[in-house]
Scaffold this active site. Structure first.
Site, PDB file in Angstrom:
ATOM      1  CE  LYS A  22     -10.325  -4.680  15.146  1.00  0.00           C
ATOM      2  NZ  LYS A  22     -10.171  -3.279  14.504  1.00  0.00           N
ATOM      3  CB  SER A  23      -9.998   0.136  20.372  1.00  0.00           C
ATOM      4  OG  SER A  23     -11.106   0.123  18.988  1.00  0.00           O
ATOM      5  NE  ARG A  27      -7.858   4.257  20.899  1.00  0.00           N
ATOM      6  CZ  ARG A  27      -8.151   3.971  19.714  1.00  0.00           C
ATOM      7  NH1 ARG A  27      -8.089   2.720  19.297  1.00  0.00           N
ATOM      8  NH2 ARG A  27      -9.096   4.779  19.000  1.00  0.00           N
ATOM      9  CB  SER A 171     -14.516   8.764  13.164  1.00  0.00           C
ATOM     10  OG  SER A 171     -12.985   8.112  12.944  1.00  0.00           O
ATOM     11  CD  GLN A 173     -10.349   3.788  12.655  1.00  0.00           C
ATOM     12  OE1 GLN A 173     -10.503   4.217  11.484  1.00  0.00           O
ATOM     13  NE2 GLN A 173     -10.688   2.566  12.625  1.00  0.00           N
ATOM     14  CG  ASP A 322     -16.347  -2.077  14.928  1.00  0.00           C
ATOM     15  OD1 ASP A 322     -16.567  -1.465  13.861  1.00  0.00           O
ATOM     16  OD2 ASP A 322     -15.410  -1.736  15.576  1.00  0.00           O
ATOM     17  NE  ARG A 353     -17.836  -4.508   8.685  1.00  0.00           N
ATOM     18  CZ  ARG A 353     -16.559  -4.354   9.662  1.00  0.00           C
ATOM     19  NH1 ARG A 353     -17.201  -3.493  10.733  1.00  0.00           N
ATOM     20  NH2 ARG A 353     -15.666  -4.913   9.831  1.00  0.00           N
ATOM     21  NE  ARG A 402     -15.492  -5.410  13.951  1.00  0.00           N
ATOM     22  CZ  ARG A 402     -14.979  -5.933  14.869  1.00  0.00           C
ATOM     23  NH1 ARG A 402     -15.137  -6.912  15.521  1.00  0.00           N
ATOM     24  NH2 ARG A 402     -13.780  -5.184  15.542  1.00  0.00           N
TER      25      ARG A 402
HETATM   26  C1  S3P Z   1     -11.669   2.184  15.939  1.00  0.00           C
HETATM   27  C2  S3P Z   1     -12.754   3.112  15.682  1.00  0.00           C
HETATM   28  C3  S3P Z   1     -14.071   2.669  14.829  1.00  0.00           C
HETATM   29  C4  S3P Z   1     -14.390   1.243  14.728  1.00  0.00           C
HETATM   30  C5  S3P Z   1     -12.756   0.540  14.580  1.00  0.00           C
HETATM   31  C6  S3P Z   1     -11.908   0.631  15.610  1.00  0.00           C
HETATM   32  C7  S3P Z   1     -10.765   2.657  16.950  1.00  0.00           C
HETATM   33  O1  S3P Z   1     -13.638   3.062  13.646  1.00  0.00           O
HETATM   34  O2  S3P Z   1     -15.223   0.993  13.635  1.00  0.00           O
HETATM   35  O3  S3P Z   1     -13.085  -0.796  14.423  1.00  0.00           O
HETATM   36  O4  S3P Z   1     -10.010   1.692  17.314  1.00  0.00           O
HETATM   37  O5  S3P Z   1     -10.525   3.726  17.095  1.00  0.00           O
HETATM   38  P1  S3P Z   1     -14.094   4.816  13.397  1.00  0.00           P
HETATM   39  O6  S3P Z   1     -13.134   5.718  13.870  1.00  0.00           O
HETATM   40  O7  S3P Z   1     -13.960   4.847  11.542  1.00  0.00           O
HETATM   41  O8  S3P Z   1     -15.649   5.024  13.684  1.00  0.00           O
END
Ligand code: S3P
Length: 444
Positions: A22-23, A27, A171, A173, A322, A353, A402
């Site tokens: 997914k990540s 991107r 993080s 993100q 996750d 969670r 999840r």
């Molecule tokens: C992700 C970063 C993680 C993860 C999320 C996907 C990403 O979150 O939990 O499912 O794709 O950068 P955080 O950046 O809040 O830790």
């Protein structure tokens, strides 16, 4: 559609090609859309979260062609023209359930020359966005929010300036949001994390030939303003280890099981689950190590195991954040008591969670104590999940994909059938989950 009901399995033998990460899929759309040339993405995750990101860039005028007919290999082709060709969207941009979509786009759009409004579903609208708004504001971004939450109104400006930011949270993100803003900021943008979070942005920005500077394992990453456009690339998305984790745990807890997981991304910033398998005495092996598009990949075989409890805390947490709901299922089958600590970030995921995982375990009849930064789980030593007084265990996923999938995995080794409410949320990250579980009646 009726709710899925999972029954105990004595045998669980499967080979599964794991769907795209997914990540990395998010991107690939973002970088493909701002690069020059045609980016072809194979094994793209066609889950709802990534499709929201795809639609977001289409609404900025990017031509994106999708071919999702072959469910084993969804393909996306992005005709990038460079960042300067992105135009103001006509409508609000809806990002569904996706924190990654919202936080990364907030960073990128902060440095573009137009106004945009980002919205999300109920869960996303309750998640903290201040963690990106604050550092982006230090860079000169102009973002309005509803008390730090979505909807976000971004008044893009090409006059951002680079900052040196010591992030209070690990993080990816937050880090990625600032890196994307940094592409349009004067000088250098540097982010320093308390522990290393997933580094897919760093690897892909490097692959697309951006002015990024980082070392594997380092807590610091820097980027400079883009002088020449990113170069389009072919991206083969590795299978998502977070999706693979459900079937690793299924194999470990079912009596007679062997699951072969093909094409699993094993980027070291994501492999905390593998370390946990080792720590908890799981019978597994890793094969066919290879690398594609700067990401390491392998095949993994997991078998029924005598599970041992363990302690999960400290800098491993961002490497398995996750996976904690399904690790909790594994721990609940272990011999001994498992302690999960330092995981307060779980409170700001698609659901709280810590609370939803503890409540799932209680419904399954597990003795568990909720703590401020995790939980303490008493293992059943391989005995089936007993459930409660009713003849069926009903688990409300609270709209968290999840939790829905972890509950389904527990159902494979439960004395009573497990019914899952709001199971449709699995479509955000793993639309073929129930198919692989063997529940063809909940095929989506
Ligand atoms: C992700 C970063 C993680 C993860 C999320 C996907 C990403 O979150 O939990 O499912 O794709 O950068 P955080 O950046 O809040 O830790």
């Amino acid at each position: 559609m009726s709710n899925p009901i999972i029954h105990k399995q004595r045998i669980f033998k499967k080979t599964i090609k794991i769907p795209g990460d997914k990540s990395i899929s998010h991107r690939s759309i973002i970088l493909g859309s701002i690069a020059k040339g045609k980016t072809e993405v194979t094994n793209f995750l066609n889950g709802e979260d990534c499709i929201c990101t795809q639609k977001a860039f289409e609404s900025l005028g990017v031509e994106i062609e999708t071919n999702f007919h072959d469910s084993e290999n969804p393909i996306v082709k992005i005709q990038g023209k460079g960042m300067e060709f992105l135009r103001a969207p006509n409508n609000d941009i809806y990002l569904g359930n996706s924190g990654t979509g919202m936080r990364l786009l907030t960073g990128l759009f902060s440095g573009l020359n137009f106004k945009s409004v980002l919205t999300g579903d109920e869960s996303l609208s309750s998640r903290p966005m201040k963690r990106v708004i604050d550092p982006l504001s230090l860079m000169g971004a102009n973002i309005e929010s509803s008390e730090g939450k979505a909807p976000l109104i971004i008044y893009g400006s090409p006059h951002l300036k680079g900052i040196n930011y010591k992030s209070p949270v690990s993080s990816a993100q937050v880090k990625s949001s600032l890196l994307l803003a940094g592409l349009n900021a004067d000088g250098v943008t540097t982010i320093i994390e308390p522990e290393k979070s997933r580094d897919h942005s760093e690897r892909m920005l490097d692959y697309f030939q951006s002015p990024i500077s980082y070392h594997h394992g380092s807590l610091e990453v820097s980027i400079r303003r883009l002088e020449k456009p990113l170069q389009a690339q072919r991206v083969k998305v590795p299978g998502d280890i977070s999706s693979a984790a459900f079937f690793m745990v299924a194999a470990a807890i079912v009596e007679d099981a062997e699951v072969e997981l093909l094409n699993v991304g094993i980027n070291p910033t994501r492999t905390g689950i593998i370390d946990v398998l080792t720590m908890m005495n799981i019978d597994f092996s890793i094969h066919n190590l290879r690398e594609e598009g700067k990401e390491p990949i392998a095949d993994i075989i997991v078998k029924s195991s005598n599970i041992k409890a363990g302690e999960i805390r400290g800098d491993i947490i961002p490497r398995l954040i996750d996976e904690i709901p399904v690790i909790a299922i594994l721990a609940a089958q272990a011999k001994g008591t498992t302690v999960i600590k330092n995981a307060e970030e779980l409170k700001v995921k698609e659901s709280n969670r810590i609370a939803t995982t503890v409540s799932m375990l209680k419904q399954l009849g597990v003795k568990v104590e909720e703590t401020d930064d995790g939980m303490i789980i008493e293992g059943l030593e391989g005995r089936e999940f007993p459930g409660g007084d009713a003849s069926i265990v009903v688990i409300d996923s609270k709209g968290d994909h999840r939790i829905a999938m972890s509950s389904a995995i527990a159902g494979l080794h439960s004395a009573k059938p497990v019914e899952i409410l709001k199971s449709e949320f699995v479509n955000t990250s793993f639309p073929s989950f129930f198919k692989y579980l063997g529940l063809s009646d909940v095929l989506r």
